[in-house]
Structures are given as structure tokens and as C-alpha cells.
Write an enzyme that holds these catalytic residues in place. Structure first.
Site, PDB file in Angstrom:
ATOM      1  CE  LYS A  13      -2.177  -1.132   3.796  1.00  0.00           C
ATOM      2  NZ  LYS A  13      -1.459  -2.397   4.075  1.00  0.00           N
ATOM      3  NE  ARG A  88      -4.462  -1.218   9.934  1.00  0.00           N
ATOM      4  CZ  ARG A  88      -3.424  -0.689   9.291  1.00  0.00           C
ATOM      5  NH1 ARG A  88      -3.457   0.557   8.894  1.00  0.00           N
ATOM      6  NH2 ARG A  88      -2.364  -1.419   9.058  1.00  0.00           N
ATOM      7  NE  ARG A 122       7.724  -3.087   6.160  1.00  0.00           N
ATOM      8  CZ  ARG A 122       6.410  -2.910   6.283  1.00  0.00           C
ATOM      9  NH1 ARG A 122       5.771  -2.131   5.436  1.00  0.00           N
ATOM     10  NH2 ARG A 122       5.748  -3.513   7.234  1.00  0.00           N
ATOM     11  NE  ARG A 154       6.435  -0.859   9.823  1.00  0.00           N
ATOM     12  CZ  ARG A 154       5.309  -0.684   9.140  1.00  0.00           C
ATOM     13  NH1 ARG A 154       5.317   0.029   8.022  1.00  0.00           N
ATOM     14  NH2 ARG A 154       4.169  -1.216   9.563  1.00  0.00           N
ATOM     15  NE  ARG A 165       1.691  -5.202  11.064  1.00  0.00           N
ATOM     16  CZ  ARG A 165       2.683  -4.825  10.268  1.00  0.00           C
ATOM     17  NH1 ARG A 165       3.902  -5.302  10.452  1.00  0.00           N
ATOM     18  NH2 ARG A 165       2.458  -3.981   9.289  1.00  0.00           N
TER      19      ARG A 165
HETATM   20  P1  AP5 Z   1       4.833  -1.679   1.809  1.00  0.00           P
HETATM   21  O1  AP5 Z   1       4.544  -0.819   0.644  1.00  0.00           O
HETATM   22  O2  AP5 Z   1       5.588  -1.098   2.950  1.00  0.00           O
HETATM   23  O3  AP5 Z   1       3.480  -2.392   2.288  1.00  0.00           O
HETATM   24  P2  AP5 Z   1       2.261  -1.831   3.134  1.00  0.00           P
HETATM   25  O4  AP5 Z   1       1.033  -2.487   2.608  1.00  0.00           O
HETATM   26  O5  AP5 Z   1       2.284  -0.336   3.173  1.00  0.00           O
HETATM   27  O6  AP5 Z   1       2.647  -2.455   4.522  1.00  0.00           O
HETATM   28  P3  AP5 Z   1       2.508  -1.912   6.006  1.00  0.00           P
HETATM   29  O7  AP5 Z   1       3.119  -2.967   6.896  1.00  0.00           O
HETATM   30  O8  AP5 Z   1       3.058  -0.509   6.140  1.00  0.00           O
HETATM   31  O9  AP5 Z   1       0.987  -1.903   6.167  1.00  0.00           O
HETATM   32  P4  AP5 Z   1       0.195  -1.893   7.454  1.00  0.00           P
HETATM   33  O10 AP5 Z   1      -1.129  -1.497   6.945  1.00  0.00           O
HETATM   34  O11 AP5 Z   1       0.210  -3.130   8.254  1.00  0.00           O
HETATM   35  O12 AP5 Z   1       1.004  -0.878   8.393  1.00  0.00           O
HETATM   36  P5  AP5 Z   1       0.792   0.661   8.733  1.00  0.00           P
HETATM   37  O13 AP5 Z   1       2.108   1.295   8.677  1.00  0.00           O
HETATM   38  O14 AP5 Z   1      -0.337   1.242   7.951  1.00  0.00           O
HETATM   39  O15 AP5 Z   1       5.610  -2.975   1.263  1.00  0.00           O
HETATM   40  C1  AP5 Z   1       6.068  -3.975   2.173  1.00  0.00           C
HETATM   41  C2  AP5 Z   1       7.429  -4.508   1.661  1.00  0.00           C
HETATM   42  O16 AP5 Z   1       7.226  -5.174   0.421  1.00  0.00           O
HETATM   43  C3  AP5 Z   1       8.472  -3.408   1.398  1.00  0.00           C
HETATM   44  O17 AP5 Z   1       9.749  -3.881   1.718  1.00  0.00           O
HETATM   45  C4  AP5 Z   1       8.348  -3.151  -0.114  1.00  0.00           C
HETATM   46  O18 AP5 Z   1       9.564  -2.684  -0.667  1.00  0.00           O
HETATM   47  C5  AP5 Z   1       7.986  -4.553  -0.617  1.00  0.00           C
HETATM   48  N1  AP5 Z   1       7.122  -4.524  -1.796  1.00  0.00           N
HETATM   49  C6  AP5 Z   1       6.091  -3.667  -2.067  1.00  0.00           C
HETATM   50  N2  AP5 Z   1       5.502  -3.989  -3.227  1.00  0.00           N
HETATM   51  C7  AP5 Z   1       6.162  -5.098  -3.692  1.00  0.00           C
HETATM   52  C8  AP5 Z   1       6.007  -5.908  -4.868  1.00  0.00           C
HETATM   53  N3  AP5 Z   1       5.064  -5.656  -5.782  1.00  0.00           N
HETATM   54  N4  AP5 Z   1       6.828  -6.978  -5.010  1.00  0.00           N
HETATM   55  C9  AP5 Z   1       7.805  -7.244  -4.075  1.00  0.00           C
HETATM   56  N5  AP5 Z   1       8.016  -6.509  -2.962  1.00  0.00           N
HETATM   57  C10 AP5 Z   1       7.188  -5.443  -2.780  1.00  0.00           C
HETATM   58  O19 AP5 Z   1       0.285   0.576  10.242  1.00  0.00           O
HETATM   59  C11 AP5 Z   1       1.137   0.138  11.275  1.00  0.00           C
HETATM   60  C12 AP5 Z   1       0.345   0.011  12.567  1.00  0.00           C
HETATM   61  O20 AP5 Z   1      -0.228   1.288  12.920  1.00  0.00           O
HETATM   62  C13 AP5 Z   1      -0.874  -0.926  12.504  1.00  0.00           C
HETATM   63  O21 AP5 Z   1      -0.509  -2.282  12.727  1.00  0.00           O
HETATM   64  C14 AP5 Z   1      -1.739  -0.372  13.644  1.00  0.00           C
HETATM   65  O22 AP5 Z   1      -1.233  -0.760  14.896  1.00  0.00           O
HETATM   66  C15 AP5 Z   1      -1.527   1.125  13.510  1.00  0.00           C
HETATM   67  N6  AP5 Z   1      -2.530   1.727  12.614  1.00  0.00           N
HETATM   68  C16 AP5 Z   1      -2.296   2.310  11.396  1.00  0.00           C
HETATM   69  N7  AP5 Z   1      -3.447   2.726  10.849  1.00  0.00           N
HETATM   70  C17 AP5 Z   1      -4.433   2.420  11.728  1.00  0.00           C
HETATM   71  C18 AP5 Z   1      -5.836   2.562  11.707  1.00  0.00           C
HETATM   72  N8  AP5 Z   1      -6.481   3.120  10.662  1.00  0.00           N
HETATM   73  N9  AP5 Z   1      -6.547   2.099  12.776  1.00  0.00           N
HETATM   74  C19 AP5 Z   1      -5.925   1.543  13.842  1.00  0.00           C
HETATM   75  N10 AP5 Z   1      -4.593   1.358  13.918  1.00  0.00           N
HETATM   76  C20 AP5 Z   1      -3.851   1.783  12.869  1.00  0.00           C
END
Ligand code: AP5
Length: 219
Positions: A13, A88, A122, A154, A165
Site C-alpha cells: 500500500k 481499518r 523490508r 520495523r 497483524r
Molecule cells: P509496503 O509498501 O511497505 O506495504 P504496506 O502495505 O504499506 O505495509 P505496512 O506494513 O506498512 O501496512 P500496514 O497497513 O500493516 O502498516 P501501517 O504502517 O499502515 O511494502 C512492504 C514490503 O514489500 C516493502 O519492503 C516493499 O519494498 C515490498 N514490496 C512492495 N511492493 C512489492 C512488490 N510488488 N513486489 C515485491 N516486494 C514489494 O500501520 C502500522 C500500525 O499502525 C498498525 O498495525 C496499527 O497498529 C496502527 N494503525 C495504522 N493505521 C491504523 C488505523 N487506521 N486504525 C488503527 N490502527 C492503525
């Protein structure tokens, strides 16, 4: 455009959001990044969020909803915005639909096995916040190609936290696919190709081209 990017942790994402936001001049709003900034500044919200994030749990709805409602009123959102990581939960989605009119929700779909592998690879730059996918067979020291800082994993990318997760995603976030489908706002994208292939399929979707059109021409 007012867009939502849905998908499991590690689906890509954040990677795709950066490309979409740049191409269409949208504000990229990542609730994960906003929470990590609060943690880095050691604010009361950051201190509360840190323990929840490291445990793979969600931050409470009322905190997140207020944060996003304020953020989308900022001037940089006037031309449109892209929500990455929000909503979410069904409660977050219902609130969002009350305070904003969303044009489209795009779900990036990737199998769990690929996600565990992506999270293990990552690394992020602690200074300029760029995300990388590293070759873990090449050791454990990697540096940012932009600013030279040593990359870090991370805290919530430990295998056991990633598994939790994914469970939280299945229970609390997956139902949003039906929620947005029911409102005729949902599009699904296969996220298992390369970063560039996935981005092109998303652009084609927005620009209403069939991503397989070129293949069809030869038939
Ligand atoms: P990346 O692009 O970083 O993936 P992502 O989907 O953004 O992953 P996240 O782990 O950031 O998502 P998340 O939703 O769990 O975490 P968030 O930070 O929002 O890609 C991942 C890896 O794959 C990278 O190394 C990239 O280079 C690689 N990659 C990408 N595309 C690829 C491809 N096509 N092929 C190969 N490799 C690829 O949230 C973190 C925490 O915050 C949550 O767990 C929660 O505790 C809290 N939080 C955030 N938002 C909320 C909310 N709305 N409500 C409640 N809690 C929340």
C-alpha cells in the site's frame, strides 16, 4: 480524487500510494506514518500507540478517526487525497463516509506467504523514511541510497507480530472489502507482480484502460 488503498499488511500500500500520489498530485495520508511520527516525538498519543503497534494491535477508533478527520481538512488535500491504512475497521469506514465522499477504494491482494517474505525483507530509512526490500542473504547491514543512513527493520515486522497483524486484518479489516463493494466503490488489484506492474495496473484502472488490452490485440 478521494481514494482509499486497502489490503493486508505488506501488500504494498505504502509503495503504491507514493506512486499514485505523485502521478495524480494527491496528498498521501498514511495513518501508520502519522502514528510513527507521534512515537518519534514521544507525544502522549505516540507513547500509547507504541505498545499497541509493537503488539500488532490496532490503535482505538476514536483516536484514529479524529486524526484523519483533521488531516483531510488541511490545504494540501484540496486537490484530493489518498488514504493508506485507513479505514481499518467498519466503525472507521462508517465515520469516513459521514465526513467525506470517497470516489474509489482499491484493494491490493497478495497471498499471506508472499507477505511474510516481504516483511522479512523490508527495511526502512530512519532519517528520510524510504522503504526498501533487501536481499537478506547478503547480510544485515544495508544503507539508504538517498541519504546514506543505516536501514532498520520495523519493530512490528518480527515474524510473530506479522502473523498477529494478519489475524487482526482478517478479523477487523477484511470485512471492509464487502462494505465498499456494497457501495459499488471497490476495485481489486493483483498485488503479486513487480512494483512497476502493480502500479501500471492501478494507473490503467484509474485511466479506464484494460490492463490486458495489449495482449488482446494479438488475438
Ligand atoms: P509496503 O509498501 O511497505 O506495504 P504496506 O502495505 O504499506 O505495509 P505496512 O506494513 O506498512 O501496512 P500496514 O497497513 O500493516 O502498516 P501501517 O504502517 O499502515 O511494502 C512492504 C514490503 O514489500 C516493502 O519492503 C516493499 O519494498 C515490498 N514490496 C512492495 N511492493 C512489492 C512488490 N510488488 N513486489 C515485491 N516486494 C514489494 O500501520 C502500522 C500500525 O499502525 C498498525 O498495525 C496499527 O497498529 C496502527 N494503525 C495504522 N493505521 C491504523 C488505523 N487506521 N486504525 C488503527 N490502527 C492503525
Amino acid at each position: 480524487m478521494k481514494l482509499i488503498l486497502l489490503g493486508p499488511p505488506g501488500a504494498g500500500k505504502g509503495t503504491q500510494a507514493a506512486k499514485i500520489a505523485e502521478r495524480y498530485s494527491l496528498a498521501h495520508i498514511s495513518t501508520g506514518d502519522m502514528l510513527r511520527a507521534e512515537i518519534a516525538s514521544e507525544t502522549p498519543l505516540g507513547i500509547r500507540a507504541k505498545a499497541l503497534i509493537e503488539a500488532g494491535e490496532l490503535v482505538p477508533d476514536d483516536i484514529i478517526i479524529g486524526m484523519v478527520e483533521n488531516r483531510i481538512q488541511q490545504p494540501d488535500c484540496e486537490n484530493g487525497f489518498l488514504l493508506d491504512g485507513f479505514p481499518r475497521t467498519i466503525a472507521q469506514a462508517e465515520s469516513l463516509m459521514e465526513f467525506s465522499d470517497i470516489d474509489r477504494a482499491v484493494c491490493i491482494e497478495v497471498p499471506d506467504e508472499s507477505i511474510v517474505d516481504r516483511m522479512a525483507r523490508r527495511r526502512v530509512c530512519p532519517d528520510c523514511k524510504r522503504t526498501y526490500s533487501v536481499d537478506i542473504d547478503e547480510g544485515d547491514e544495508f544503507y539508504c541510497s538517498e541519504c546514506g543512513a543505516r536501514l532498520v527493520a520495523r519493530d512490528d515486522d518480527k515474524p510473530e507480530t506479522v502473523r498477529h497483524r494478519l489475524e487482526v486484518y482478517a478479523e477487523q479489516t477484511f470485512p471492509l472489502i464487502e462494505f465498499f463493494d456494497g457501495k459499488a466503490l471497490l476495485s481489486r488489484i493483483d498485488g503479486s507482480g513487480t512494483v512497476e506492474e502493480v502500479a501500471q495496473n492501478i494507473f490503467d484502472l484509474f485511466e479506464e484502460k484494460d490492463p490486458y488490452w495489449e495482449d488482446d490485440v494479438d488475438c
